[in-house]
Design a protein around this motif. Structure first.
Motif, PDB file in Angstrom:
ATOM      1  N   PRO A  48     122.073  55.405   3.556  1.00  0.00           N
ATOM      2  CA  PRO A  48     120.709  55.939   3.689  1.00  0.00           C
ATOM      3  C   PRO A  48     120.552  57.339   3.112  1.00  0.00           C
ATOM      4  O   PRO A  48     121.509  58.119   3.073  1.00  0.00           O
ATOM      5  CB  PRO A  48     120.488  55.984   5.211  1.00  0.00           C
ATOM      6  CG  PRO A  48     121.510  55.081   5.792  1.00  0.00           C
ATOM      7  CD  PRO A  48     122.684  55.084   4.864  1.00  0.00           C
ATOM      8  N   SER A  49     119.331  57.649   2.693  1.00  0.00           N
ATOM      9  CA  SER A  49     119.008  58.978   2.163  1.00  0.00           C
ATOM     10  C   SER A  49     117.491  59.148   2.158  1.00  0.00           C
ATOM     11  O   SER A  49     116.772  58.193   1.865  1.00  0.00           O
ATOM     12  CB  SER A  49     119.533  59.103   0.738  1.00  0.00           C
ATOM     13  OG  SER A  49     119.004  60.252   0.111  1.00  0.00           O
ATOM     14  N   THR A  50     117.040  60.326   2.453  1.00  0.00           N
ATOM     15  CA  THR A  50     115.627  60.676   2.219  1.00  0.00           C
ATOM     16  C   THR A  50     115.551  61.682   1.084  1.00  0.00           C
ATOM     17  O   THR A  50     114.969  61.421   0.023  1.00  0.00           O
ATOM     18  CB  THR A  50     114.989  61.253   3.503  1.00  0.00           C
ATOM     19  OG1 THR A  50     115.010  60.240   4.501  1.00  0.00           O
ATOM     20  CG2 THR A  50     113.544  61.680   3.254  1.00  0.00           C
ATOM     21  N   ARG A  51     116.160  62.856   1.283  1.00  0.00           N
ATOM     22  CA  ARG A  51     116.012  63.958   0.324  1.00  0.00           C
ATOM     23  C   ARG A  51     116.662  63.685  -1.028  1.00  0.00           C
ATOM     24  O   ARG A  51     116.059  63.909  -2.078  1.00  0.00           O
ATOM     25  CB  ARG A  51     116.637  65.249   0.882  1.00  0.00           C
ATOM     26  CG  ARG A  51     115.732  66.034   1.761  1.00  0.00           C
ATOM     27  CD  ARG A  51     116.539  66.671   2.844  1.00  0.00           C
ATOM     28  NE  ARG A  51     117.066  65.622   3.696  1.00  0.00           N
ATOM     29  CZ  ARG A  51     116.395  65.095   4.714  1.00  0.00           C
ATOM     30  NH1 ARG A  51     115.233  65.554   5.033  1.00  0.00           N
ATOM     31  NH2 ARG A  51     116.909  64.089   5.426  1.00  0.00           N
ATOM     32  N   THR A  52     117.904  63.248  -1.009  1.00  0.00           N
ATOM     33  CA  THR A  52     118.629  63.140  -2.276  1.00  0.00           C
ATOM     34  C   THR A  52     117.963  62.090  -3.164  1.00  0.00           C
ATOM     35  O   THR A  52     117.652  62.341  -4.327  1.00  0.00           O
ATOM     36  CB  THR A  52     120.102  62.797  -2.021  1.00  0.00           C
ATOM     37  OG1 THR A  52     120.610  63.711  -1.051  1.00  0.00           O
ATOM     38  CG2 THR A  52     120.919  62.881  -3.289  1.00  0.00           C
ATOM     39  N   ARG A 101     125.127  57.008  -4.388  1.00  0.00           N
ATOM     40  CA  ARG A 101     125.652  57.420  -3.070  1.00  0.00           C
ATOM     41  C   ARG A 101     126.379  56.229  -2.474  1.00  0.00           C
ATOM     42  O   ARG A 101     125.884  55.100  -2.513  1.00  0.00           O
ATOM     43  CB  ARG A 101     124.523  57.847  -2.127  1.00  0.00           C
ATOM     44  CG  ARG A 101     125.038  58.064  -0.703  1.00  0.00           C
ATOM     45  CD  ARG A 101     124.011  58.668   0.210  1.00  0.00           C
ATOM     46  NE  ARG A 101     123.793  60.057  -0.129  1.00  0.00           N
ATOM     47  CZ  ARG A 101     123.030  60.873   0.600  1.00  0.00           C
ATOM     48  NH1 ARG A 101     122.441  60.433   1.692  1.00  0.00           N
ATOM     49  NH2 ARG A 101     122.871  62.136   0.236  1.00  0.00           N
ATOM     50  N   HIS A 129     129.363  66.389  -2.282  1.00  0.00           N
ATOM     51  CA  HIS A 129     127.925  66.179  -2.535  1.00  0.00           C
ATOM     52  C   HIS A 129     127.505  67.296  -3.491  1.00  0.00           C
ATOM     53  O   HIS A 129     126.800  68.237  -3.127  1.00  0.00           O
ATOM     54  CB  HIS A 129     127.174  66.255  -1.212  1.00  0.00           C
ATOM     55  CG  HIS A 129     125.759  65.747  -1.231  1.00  0.00           C
ATOM     56  ND1 HIS A 129     125.072  65.448  -2.397  1.00  0.00           N
ATOM     57  CD2 HIS A 129     124.886  65.495  -0.213  1.00  0.00           C
ATOM     58  CE1 HIS A 129     123.856  65.026  -2.080  1.00  0.00           C
ATOM     59  NE2 HIS A 129     123.714  65.055  -0.773  1.00  0.00           N
ATOM     60  N   GLN A 132     123.810  68.539  -4.026  1.00  0.00           N
ATOM     61  CA  GLN A 132     123.340  69.310  -2.875  1.00  0.00           C
ATOM     62  C   GLN A 132     123.833  70.751  -3.002  1.00  0.00           C
ATOM     63  O   GLN A 132     123.097  71.712  -2.751  1.00  0.00           O
ATOM     64  CB  GLN A 132     123.861  68.688  -1.568  1.00  0.00           C
ATOM     65  CG  GLN A 132     123.519  69.476  -0.316  1.00  0.00           C
ATOM     66  CD  GLN A 132     122.042  69.428   0.046  1.00  0.00           C
ATOM     67  OE1 GLN A 132     121.423  68.367  -0.017  1.00  0.00           O
ATOM     68  NE2 GLN A 132     121.457  70.562   0.420  1.00  0.00           N
ATOM     69  N   PRO A 261     121.321  71.308   5.036  1.00  0.00           N
ATOM     70  CA  PRO A 261     121.086  70.267   4.020  1.00  0.00           C
ATOM     71  C   PRO A 261     120.084  69.223   4.522  1.00  0.00           C
ATOM     72  O   PRO A 261     119.496  68.503   3.715  1.00  0.00           O
ATOM     73  CB  PRO A 261     122.475  69.656   3.792  1.00  0.00           C
ATOM     74  CG  PRO A 261     123.259  69.975   5.034  1.00  0.00           C
ATOM     75  CD  PRO A 261     122.707  71.277   5.550  1.00  0.00           C
ATOM     76  N   LEU A 262     119.897  69.135   5.830  1.00  0.00           N
ATOM     77  CA  LEU A 262     119.052  68.138   6.493  1.00  0.00           C
ATOM     78  C   LEU A 262     119.604  66.719   6.215  1.00  0.00           C
ATOM     79  O   LEU A 262     120.275  66.538   5.205  1.00  0.00           O
ATOM     80  CB  LEU A 262     117.589  68.263   6.056  1.00  0.00           C
ATOM     81  CG  LEU A 262     116.948  69.651   6.306  1.00  0.00           C
ATOM     82  CD1 LEU A 262     115.507  69.655   5.754  1.00  0.00           C
ATOM     83  CD2 LEU A 262     116.952  70.015   7.778  1.00  0.00           C
ATOM     84  N   PRO A 263     119.372  65.729   7.022  1.00  0.00           N
ATOM     85  CA  PRO A 263     118.526  65.769   8.203  1.00  0.00           C
ATOM     86  C   PRO A 263     119.158  66.548   9.364  1.00  0.00           C
ATOM     87  O   PRO A 263     120.381  66.581   9.479  1.00  0.00           O
ATOM     88  CB  PRO A 263     118.392  64.286   8.578  1.00  0.00           C
ATOM     89  CG  PRO A 263     119.660  63.657   8.083  1.00  0.00           C
ATOM     90  CD  PRO A 263     120.015  64.405   6.836  1.00  0.00           C
TER      91      PRO A 263
END
Ligand code: CP
Length: 301
Positions: A48-52, A101, A129, A132, A261-263
């Motif tokens: 899973p990823s949102t930002r990247t 990823r 990463h 990032q 880096p979030l989340p």
């Protein structure tokens, strides 16, 4: 950097890093440059990823390129038992660049060895990463006006946090003093401490940082990485180790910025969000400019 995969941050020299940050600054000033017109980029996310994922895809769209790919292994033929090698050898035919990823450490390096197009590591297990890290460096330089001679506090899961591993390596180019703050079970792995010793850089290990927070230029908070623990009890024991609250920022340096880096889960209380020292949402935006710079450099544009 042309045609060169980006797998680990040490694939980039100090000059490569500075060039990338300068280029990202140019994209921030002028984001409408259709450099990727006619290019197809594969975005393969086995985790899973949102930002990247979305900042890469936003960067590709803003540069006029096209994205193909999947956001979960469940929507690919990996679900039917296809190997990583066969997936990469196939996707390779459809694109100019692969962003990947994957949960396994070393998988990105392996993909770069079987692919004919460059590969960008968007996170491989607890290992690295690097994109990032480049956006973290960009954020540090934007907020501090420099990268040299800073007190960098890395807080949380320093064992499994891949963003920590990449960032500590990259900051070794800039005479950083490191403060590692973690529960004993989640200390920075020995190999990274050896790396810093060989470079003769100062680092200090702590289990608490309330008494030394006034020394910090950057506090890089991290989430305890539940998905990397083999023993759920260990996660339960460490999950609430650190919660940064607004009241803790009284008496800190004016130039201090809080990065993450979030989340986040609970390691930064919501009451920090309105403090001018909170920088984690602008940091996430910087991912777009930085990834524009990384992709255009790799594609020689
Ligand atoms: N920082 C980061 O890697 O976030 P995502 O997991 O949402 O991509």
């Amino acid at each position: 950097m042309k045609d060169k995969s980006l797998i680990s941050i040490d694939d980039y020299s100090k000059a490569d890093i500075i060039n990338t940050l300068d280029r990202a600054e140019d994209f921030e000033r002028n984001p409408h440059q259709p450099l990727l017109e006619g290019k197809v980029i594969a975005s393969l996310f086995f985790e899973p990823s949102t930002r990247t994922r979305l900042s890469f895809e936003s960067a590709i769209s803003r540069l006029g390129g096209k994205v193909i790919g999947f956001a979960s292994k469940d929507s690919s033929s990996v679900q039917k038992g296809e190997s990583l090698k066969d997936t990469i050898k196939t996707v390779n035919n459809y694109c100019d660049l692969i962003i990947m990823r994957h949960p396994l450490e070393g998988s990105a390096r392996y993909a770069s060895e079987v692919a004919d197009v460059p590969v960008i590591n968007a996170g491989d297990g607890a290992n690295q990463h690097p994109t990032q890290t480049l956006l973290d460096l960009y954020s540090i330089r934007q907020t501090q006006g420099k990268l040299d001679d800073l007190n960098l506090f890395l807080v949380g899961d320093l064992k499994y946090g891949r963003t920590v591993h990449s960032l500590l390596m990259a900051m070794s180019n800039f005479n950083t003093t490191y403060h590692f703050v973690s529960p004993p079970e989640l200390r920075v792995p020995e190999e990274y401490k050896m790396f810093l010793k060989e470079k003769k850089l100062k680092f200090h290990e702590h289990t608490d940082f309330t008494d030394i927070i006034s020394d910090a230029d950057i506090i890089y908070m991290t989430r305890i990485q539940r998905e990397r623990f083999s023993d759920p009890m260990e996660y339960e024991k460490t999950k609430n180790s650190y919660v940064l609250r607004n009241s803790m920022l009284e008496g800190t340096k004016d130039n201090l910025r809080i990065l993450h880096p979030l989340p986040r889960v609970n390691e930064i209380h919501d009451d920090v969000d309105e403090n001018k020292k909170a920088y984690y949402f602008p940091q996430a935006l910087n991912g777009v400019y930085t990834r524009m710079a990384i992709m255009s450099s790799i594609l020689g544009l």
